[in-house]
Design a protein around this motif. Structure first.
Motif, PDB file in Angstrom:
ATOM      1  N   MET A 180     -37.509 -25.458  15.937  1.00  6.19           N
ATOM      2  CA  MET A 180     -37.865 -23.942  15.997  1.00  6.19           C
ATOM      3  C   MET A 180     -36.923 -23.206  15.157  1.00  6.19           C
ATOM      4  O   MET A 180     -37.122 -22.293  14.909  1.00  6.19           O
ATOM      5  N   THR A 181     -35.685 -23.912  14.751  1.00  6.16           N
ATOM      6  CA  THR A 181     -34.842 -23.117  13.488  1.00  6.16           C
ATOM      7  C   THR A 181     -35.736 -23.018  12.233  1.00  6.16           C
ATOM      8  O   THR A 181     -35.550 -21.962  11.802  1.00  6.16           O
ATOM      9  N   LEU A 182     -36.578 -24.010  11.929  1.00  3.64           N
ATOM     10  CA  LEU A 182     -37.323 -23.709  10.847  1.00  3.64           C
ATOM     11  C   LEU A 182     -38.270 -22.902  10.916  1.00  3.64           C
ATOM     12  O   LEU A 182     -38.620 -21.938   9.942  1.00  3.64           O
ATOM     13  N   VAL A 183     -38.910 -22.538  12.154  1.00  2.00           N
ATOM     14  CA  VAL A 183     -39.819 -21.532  12.444  1.00  2.00           C
ATOM     15  C   VAL A 183     -39.429 -20.401  12.218  1.00  2.00           C
ATOM     16  O   VAL A 183     -40.259 -19.310  12.019  1.00  2.00           O
ATOM     17  N   LEU A 184     -38.077 -20.112  12.550  1.00  2.00           N
ATOM     18  CA  LEU A 184     -37.596 -18.636  12.683  1.00  2.00           C
ATOM     19  C   LEU A 184     -37.519 -18.088  11.188  1.00  2.00           C
ATOM     20  O   LEU A 184     -37.493 -16.875  10.888  1.00  2.00           O
ATOM     21  N   ASP A 185     -37.669 -19.040  10.017  1.00  2.00           N
ATOM     22  CA  ASP A 185     -37.759 -18.701   8.639  1.00  2.00           C
ATOM     23  C   ASP A 185     -39.029 -17.799   8.549  1.00  2.00           C
ATOM     24  O   ASP A 185     -40.163 -18.286   8.602  1.00  2.00           O
ATOM     25  N   GLY A 186     -39.035 -16.565   8.249  1.00  2.00           N
ATOM     26  CA  GLY A 186     -40.080 -15.676   8.037  1.00  2.00           C
ATOM     27  C   GLY A 186     -40.688 -15.201   9.272  1.00  2.00           C
ATOM     28  O   GLY A 186     -41.979 -14.714   9.194  1.00  2.00           O
ATOM     29  N   THR A 187     -40.231 -15.305  10.515  1.00  2.00           N
ATOM     30  CA  THR A 187     -40.807 -14.883  11.792  1.00  2.00           C
ATOM     31  C   THR A 187     -41.579 -13.503  11.626  1.00  2.00           C
ATOM     32  O   THR A 187     -40.679 -12.823  11.340  1.00  2.00           O
ATOM     33  N   LEU A 188     -42.403 -13.034  12.394  1.00  2.00           N
ATOM     34  CA  LEU A 188     -42.760 -11.738  12.446  1.00  2.00           C
ATOM     35  C   LEU A 188     -42.493 -11.498  14.040  1.00  2.00           C
ATOM     36  O   LEU A 188     -42.788 -10.437  14.094  1.00  2.00           O
ATOM     37  N   ASP A 189     -41.889 -12.158  14.649  1.00  2.00           N
ATOM     38  CA  ASP A 189     -41.636 -11.890  16.124  1.00  2.00           C
ATOM     39  C   ASP A 189     -40.465 -10.901  16.163  1.00  2.00           C
ATOM     40  O   ASP A 189     -39.256 -11.186  15.541  1.00  2.00           O
ATOM     41  N   ALA A 190     -40.509  -9.876  16.680  1.00  2.00           N
ATOM     42  CA  ALA A 190     -39.423  -8.811  16.776  1.00  2.00           C
ATOM     43  C   ALA A 190     -38.271  -9.241  17.278  1.00  2.00           C
ATOM     44  O   ALA A 190     -36.909  -8.942  17.150  1.00  2.00           O
ATOM     45  N   VAL A 197     -30.542 -10.939  13.390  1.00  2.00           N
ATOM     46  CA  VAL A 197     -29.530 -10.065  12.792  1.00  2.00           C
ATOM     47  C   VAL A 197     -28.000 -10.432  13.640  1.00  2.00           C
ATOM     48  O   VAL A 197     -27.152 -10.022  12.829  1.00  2.00           O
ATOM     49  N   ARG A 198     -28.093 -11.011  14.655  1.00  6.88           N
ATOM     50  CA  ARG A 198     -26.998 -11.299  15.420  1.00  6.88           C
ATOM     51  C   ARG A 198     -26.214 -12.477  15.322  1.00  6.88           C
ATOM     52  O   ARG A 198     -25.232 -12.863  15.583  1.00  6.88           O
ATOM     53  N   MET A 199     -27.233 -13.469  14.907  1.00  5.80           N
ATOM     54  CA  MET A 199     -26.548 -14.918  14.866  1.00  5.80           C
ATOM     55  C   MET A 199     -27.391 -15.812  13.888  1.00  5.80           C
ATOM     56  O   MET A 199     -28.502 -15.259  13.622  1.00  5.80           O
ATOM     57  N   PRO A 200     -26.981 -17.057  13.479  1.00  4.64           N
ATOM     58  CA  PRO A 200     -27.857 -17.756  12.656  1.00  4.64           C
ATOM     59  C   PRO A 200     -29.065 -18.532  13.653  1.00  4.64           C
ATOM     60  O   PRO A 200     -28.944 -18.430  14.651  1.00  4.64           O
ATOM     61  N   ALA A 201     -29.949 -18.908  12.672  1.00  2.00           N
ATOM     62  CA  ALA A 201     -31.287 -19.295  13.275  1.00  2.00           C
ATOM     63  C   ALA A 201     -30.931 -20.486  14.021  1.00  2.00           C
ATOM     64  O   ALA A 201     -31.549 -20.498  15.194  1.00  2.00           O
ATOM     65  N   GLU A 202     -30.089 -21.424  13.804  1.00  2.00           N
ATOM     66  CA  GLU A 202     -30.086 -22.533  14.803  1.00  2.00           C
ATOM     67  C   GLU A 202     -29.377 -22.039  15.965  1.00  2.00           C
ATOM     68  O   GLU A 202     -29.777 -22.620  16.987  1.00  2.00           O
ATOM     69  N   GLN A 203     -28.585 -21.297  16.058  1.00  2.00           N
ATOM     70  CA  GLN A 203     -28.017 -20.757  17.366  1.00  2.00           C
ATOM     71  C   GLN A 203     -28.756 -20.000  18.192  1.00  2.00           C
ATOM     72  O   GLN A 203     -29.153 -20.145  19.338  1.00  2.00           O
ATOM     73  N   ALA A 204     -29.992 -19.118  17.329  1.00  2.00           N
ATOM     74  CA  ALA A 204     -30.875 -18.416  17.985  1.00  2.00           C
ATOM     75  C   ALA A 204     -31.940 -19.520  18.872  1.00  2.00           C
ATOM     76  O   ALA A 204     -32.303 -19.338  19.820  1.00  2.00           O
ATOM     77  N   ALA A 205     -32.462 -20.402  17.956  1.00  2.00           N
ATOM     78  CA  ALA A 205     -33.302 -21.331  18.495  1.00  2.00           C
ATOM     79  C   ALA A 205     -32.745 -22.267  19.664  1.00  2.00           C
ATOM     80  O   ALA A 205     -33.202 -22.614  20.774  1.00  2.00           O
ATOM     81  N   ALA A 206     -31.265 -22.476  19.398  1.00  2.00           N
ATOM     82  CA  ALA A 206     -30.663 -23.319  20.463  1.00  2.00           C
ATOM     83  C   ALA A 206     -30.592 -22.227  21.969  1.00  2.00           C
ATOM     84  O   ALA A 206     -30.891 -22.813  23.108  1.00  2.00           O
ATOM     85  N   LEU A 207     -30.340 -21.254  21.877  1.00  2.00           N
ATOM     86  CA  LEU A 207     -30.350 -20.237  22.850  1.00  2.00           C
ATOM     87  C   LEU A 207     -31.497 -20.195  23.383  1.00  2.00           C
ATOM     88  O   LEU A 207     -31.793 -20.014  24.777  1.00  2.00           O
TER      89      LEU A 207
END
Length: 319
Positions: A180-190, A197-207
């Motif tokens: 999930m962390t990898l997939v967030l790179d270049g995501t088009l999902d708003a 903008v608020r947190m690192p990708a790994e934290q966003a994926a874990a949440l």
């Protein structure tokens, strides 16, 4: 119209559900079950009344009993009441209810509004949608994204396995969060872009995993990772059930393998797993602006059944 005649209060209990349901909306049929399951509470369901006339209503929702409100998923105005009176009533309703329900100083939960697929082309639907948007904009909310609501029904074709990918179950939280962390790179999902903008990708994926995926009641054995002939993970698909429907909860292709059509293989596999459960339908959603994902759903036999407009408030803003 005299605003002093407006009575704003929560419903007194289930006995007032019929009154609350006088305004039509797609979620009306779910209210009884939501109350029984604790996903709604009478004190979260508010009305603006003139006598026995329902002028406006709203309700918050939580994914599980005992949790605080996560969404404002109902906000309706009586379209027979002319603007600006109906909009003024909606603003007063939101402000009064929020002050009673939400903690002071905390950003209000996101608002999700289900709207017709072509609401801009229908004058009546457009007027209704724009009125509700106007209410929330006056309270400080702004549109975040418009999403397509999609549905697959039994009888629609499912593409047979292409043989390009092999599929295996997800080994556990660590593996899925990493993908999930990898997939967030270049995501088009708003929503994902707002999280980044608020947190690192790994934290966003874990949440996302801990707050949503981990709570689905369906078997995690349904979750699939698609791998290349060399065994390298190409992407994943999360077919699941929530409290309402079978759905494609999450799907993604890692950046190194994008642009090769693997999304079609992943989506077909996820749809096939759910179809084997004899579900009456499979639901999915994606941002209007995520054109590649929307096109993949349409190729896979999904139909657009509606749209959803999501609105949010700024951090630290409250009513």
């Amino acid at each position: 119209m005299n605003p002093e005649n407006l009575i704003i209060r929560p419903i007194a209990g289930r006995s007032e559900l019929d009154l609350f349901r006088r305004l039509p909306y797609v979620l009306n049929d779910e209210l009884d079950d939501d109350l029984a399951a604790g996903r709604r509470r009478p004190e979260w369901m508010w009305m603006a009344l003139r006598g026995d006339h329902l002028v406006a209503r709203l309700s918050w929702w939580a994914p599980r009993a005992g949790e605080p409100p996560e969404l404002l998923d109902i906000l309706d105005l009586d379209d027979a009441t002319p603007a600006p009176a109906s909009i003024d009533a909606g603003v007063r309703l939101f402000e009064t209810a929020s002050a009673a329900v939400l903690p002071a100083g905390v950003r209000p939960p996101e608002h999700n509004a289900y709207v017709p697929p072509r609401w801009r082309d229908d004058a009546e639907a457009r007027r209704a949608v724009e009125g509700r948007i106007a209410v929330l904009e006056r309270t400080g909310a702004r549109p975040l994204v418009e999403r397509l609501r999609l549905e697959w029904r039994p009888g629609a074709p499912i593409a047979p396995p292409s043989g390009r990918l092999a599929f295996r179950p997800v080994s556990g939280r660590e593996e899925l969060v990493a993908l999930m962390t990898l997939v967030l790179d270049g995501t088009l999902d708003a929503h994902s872009r707002a999280d980044l903008v608020r947190m690192p990708a790994e934290q966003a994926a874990a949440l996302h995993y801990d707050d949503e995926l981990a709570h689905y009641p369906s078997p995690r054995e349904w979750w699939r990772i698609g791998t290349s002939p060399e065994g390298e993970p190409v992407g994943f698909v999360i077919p699941a059930r929530n409290s309402y429907n079978a759905m494609i909860a999450y799907i993604g292709v890692v950046p190194a393998h994008r642009g090769k059509g693997y999304i079609d293989d992943l989506l077909a596999e996820g749809t096939r797993i759910l179809a084997e459960q004899d579900v009456p339908r499979v639901r999915a959603a994606t941002d209007v602006g995520n054109v590649p994902m929307a096109q993949a759903f349409l190729r896979a036999g999904y139909e657009v059944i509606g749209r959803r407009i999501d609105m949010t408030w700024s951090e630290g803003e409250s009513q």
